[in-house]
Each structure stands twice: as structure tokens, then as C-alpha cells.
Scaffold this motif. Structure first.
Motif, PDB file in Angstrom:
ATOM      1  N   TRP A 116      53.424 108.572 123.276  1.00  0.00           N
ATOM      2  CA  TRP A 116      54.598 109.455 123.215  1.00  0.00           C
ATOM      3  C   TRP A 116      54.973 109.927 124.613  1.00  0.00           C
ATOM      4  O   TRP A 116      56.148 109.892 124.994  1.00  0.00           O
ATOM      5  CB  TRP A 116      54.299 110.658 122.309  1.00  0.00           C
ATOM      6  N   VAL A 117      53.985 110.347 125.407  1.00  0.00           N
ATOM      7  CA  VAL A 117      54.255 110.819 126.775  1.00  0.00           C
ATOM      8  C   VAL A 117      54.818 109.679 127.610  1.00  0.00           C
ATOM      9  O   VAL A 117      55.811 109.845 128.321  1.00  0.00           O
ATOM     10  CB  VAL A 117      52.985 111.414 127.415  1.00  0.00           C
ATOM     11  N   ARG A 118      54.192 108.482 127.521  1.00  0.00           N
ATOM     12  CA  ARG A 118      54.690 107.329 128.278  1.00  0.00           C
ATOM     13  C   ARG A 118      56.140 107.026 127.927  1.00  0.00           C
ATOM     14  O   ARG A 118      56.970 106.766 128.804  1.00  0.00           O
ATOM     15  CB  ARG A 118      53.825 106.100 127.984  1.00  0.00           C
ATOM     16  N   GLU A 119      56.471 107.069 126.640  1.00  0.00           N
ATOM     17  CA  GLU A 119      57.844 106.795 126.209  1.00  0.00           C
ATOM     18  C   GLU A 119      58.809 107.823 126.778  1.00  0.00           C
ATOM     19  O   GLU A 119      59.919 107.478 127.182  1.00  0.00           O
ATOM     20  CB  GLU A 119      57.926 106.778 124.682  1.00  0.00           C
ATOM     21  N   ARG A 120      58.405 109.108 126.816  1.00  0.00           N
ATOM     22  CA  ARG A 120      59.277 110.148 127.365  1.00  0.00           C
ATOM     23  C   ARG A 120      59.493 109.935 128.859  1.00  0.00           C
ATOM     24  O   ARG A 120      60.593 110.113 129.373  1.00  0.00           O
ATOM     25  CB  ARG A 120      58.695 111.547 127.144  1.00  0.00           C
ATOM     26  N   VAL A 121      58.431 109.545 129.572  1.00  0.00           N
ATOM     27  CA  VAL A 121      58.547 109.304 131.010  1.00  0.00           C
ATOM     28  C   VAL A 121      59.475 108.113 131.248  1.00  0.00           C
ATOM     29  O   VAL A 121      60.392 108.178 132.076  1.00  0.00           O
ATOM     30  CB  VAL A 121      57.160 109.055 131.645  1.00  0.00           C
ATOM     31  N   GLU A 122      59.268 107.022 130.510  1.00  0.00           N
ATOM     32  CA  GLU A 122      60.117 105.842 130.671  1.00  0.00           C
ATOM     33  C   GLU A 122      61.570 106.164 130.334  1.00  0.00           C
ATOM     34  O   GLU A 122      62.492 105.704 131.012  1.00  0.00           O
ATOM     35  CB  GLU A 122      59.599 104.695 129.797  1.00  0.00           C
ATOM     36  N   GLU A 123      61.777 106.965 129.305  1.00  0.00           N
ATOM     37  CA  GLU A 123      63.124 107.380 128.925  1.00  0.00           C
ATOM     38  C   GLU A 123      63.773 108.171 130.057  1.00  0.00           C
ATOM     39  O   GLU A 123      64.933 107.953 130.399  1.00  0.00           O
ATOM     40  CB  GLU A 123      63.023 108.234 127.657  1.00  0.00           C
ATOM     41  N   GLY A 124      63.015 109.079 130.671  1.00  0.00           N
ATOM     42  CA  GLY A 124      63.534 109.864 131.794  1.00  0.00           C
ATOM     43  C   GLY A 124      63.888 108.995 132.975  1.00  0.00           C
ATOM     44  O   GLY A 124      64.912 109.202 133.640  1.00  0.00           O
ATOM     45  N   VAL A 125      63.056 108.007 133.263  1.00  0.00           N
ATOM     46  CA  VAL A 125      63.329 107.086 134.371  1.00  0.00           C
ATOM     47  C   VAL A 125      64.597 106.284 134.094  1.00  0.00           C
ATOM     48  O   VAL A 125      65.453 106.136 134.964  1.00  0.00           O
ATOM     49  CB  VAL A 125      62.116 106.145 134.611  1.00  0.00           C
ATOM     50  N   ARG A 126      64.741 105.789 132.850  1.00  0.00           N
ATOM     51  CA  ARG A 126      65.961 105.034 132.492  1.00  0.00           C
ATOM     52  C   ARG A 126      67.203 105.911 132.656  1.00  0.00           C
ATOM     53  O   ARG A 126      68.217 105.463 133.198  1.00  0.00           O
ATOM     54  CB  ARG A 126      65.868 104.503 131.063  1.00  0.00           C
ATOM     55  N   GLU A 127      67.128 107.152 132.192  1.00  0.00           N
ATOM     56  CA  GLU A 127      68.271 108.057 132.308  1.00  0.00           C
ATOM     57  C   GLU A 127      68.622 108.329 133.766  1.00  0.00           C
ATOM     58  O   GLU A 127      69.794 108.338 134.142  1.00  0.00           O
ATOM     59  CB  GLU A 127      67.981 109.373 131.590  1.00  0.00           C
ATOM     60  N   GLU A 128      67.597 108.536 134.590  1.00  0.00           N
ATOM     61  CA  GLU A 128      67.817 108.802 136.010  1.00  0.00           C
ATOM     62  C   GLU A 128      68.449 107.598 136.694  1.00  0.00           C
ATOM     63  O   GLU A 128      69.391 107.730 137.476  1.00  0.00           O
ATOM     64  CB  GLU A 128      66.490 109.164 136.678  1.00  0.00           C
ATOM     65  N   ARG A 129      67.976 106.404 136.368  1.00  0.00           N
ATOM     66  CA  ARG A 129      68.555 105.185 136.956  1.00  0.00           C
ATOM     67  C   ARG A 129      70.002 105.000 136.520  1.00  0.00           C
ATOM     68  O   ARG A 129      70.847 104.585 137.310  1.00  0.00           O
ATOM     69  CB  ARG A 129      67.722 103.970 136.579  1.00  0.00           C
TER      70      ARG A 129
END
Length: 139
Positions: A116-129
Motif C-alpha cells: 500500500w505504501v509503495r503504491e502511494r509513493v509510486e502514485e505521488g511520483v506519477r502525479e509529480e511527473r
């Protein structure tokens, strides 16, 4: 060294203050020693979690090395909060139990929480990009 002296020496170990991602400052209640960590009140633990973006998820929540956002529940008992906080600041022996109950009542093991944490981090990175690609820049 006698057992009591050994234990007191252990409790005197200093803790380096963690700095907030957004303010660059430590929280005033950040524990200075391991003893202070064990003496934190529930209100202080909630305030620390808020200061370090772990109580309410945001982009800053996942920029810390060991986020516990998503686990933090104000209704949890103080020992669970203390364990979460200890894990957040990197203290050994503060790992959560093998199985925890999420807010919706589902039981999650360590792997589910980590996923769950990994998915949230990846989601944040995608949004930032995506924001950067759109020309809006960071934050």
C-alpha cells in the motif's frame, strides 16, 4: 554492569531529531532520548504524526524514509501509536505485529501495508511527473 544500570544506560541513548519535510524544523516534542520516547503522551504522538505528515496523507507524507501514513489512526491505543512512531523514526523493535486491522476491518499483514505504501509513493511520483510535464513544476 548490573541489569538496572544497563537498562538506564540504554534509556539514556540520544535520538537525533527528525526534520519536517516542509518546515525544516523538528517538532518541539520530539523525544531527545529513548526514555523520552517511552514517556510520550497520546496527544504528543498525535501532534508528532501531524507535524511529520503521517496523520493525514499528502505528497509530503511519502518523502520520509519510513512512512506510517495510512496506519495512523487517532482511535488506536497509545502503545500501537508508540510502535508506529518508533518505526517511523527508525527505532528497532517497533515493528508492527504480523497482522493489523485496517480502518475498514480488513486484516493486513506487513506485506499488504508495504505494498500500500509503495503504491502511494509510486502514485505521488506519477502525479509529480505529470505536473512537471504539464509545465506546472513541483509543488
Amino acid at each position: 554492569m548490573p541489569p538496572l544500570a544497563t537498562h538506564l544506560t540504554h534509556l539514556r541513548l540520544p535520538l537525533a531529531p527528525l526534520l519536517s519535510i516542509t518546515t525544516g524544523a523538528p517538532h518541539p516534542a520530539f523525544p531527545r532520548t529513548l526514555l523520552h520516547f517511552h514517556l510520550l503522551t497520546e496527544a504528543q504522538l498525535d501532534a508528532l504524526a501531524h507535524h511529520y505528515h503521517q496523520r493525514t496523507p499528502s505528497r509530503a507524507s511519502f518523502l520520509y524514509p519510513a512512512p506510517v501514513v495510512g496506519r495512523w489512526d487517532r482511535a488506536a491505543d497509545i502503545e500501537r501509536k508508540r510502535r508506529w512512531w518508533g518505526r517511523f523514526v527508525g527505532l528497532r523493535g517497533c515493528e508492527s505485529p504480523v497482522v493489523e486491522t485496517s480502518r475498514d476491518g480488513a486484516e493486513w499483514g506487513q506485506e499488504e501495508w508495504d505494498r500500500w505504501v509503495r503504491e502511494r509513493v509510486e502514485e505521488g511520483v506519477r502525479e509529480e511527473r505529470a505536473r512537471e510535464a504539464a509545465g506546472k513544476g513541483a509543488w
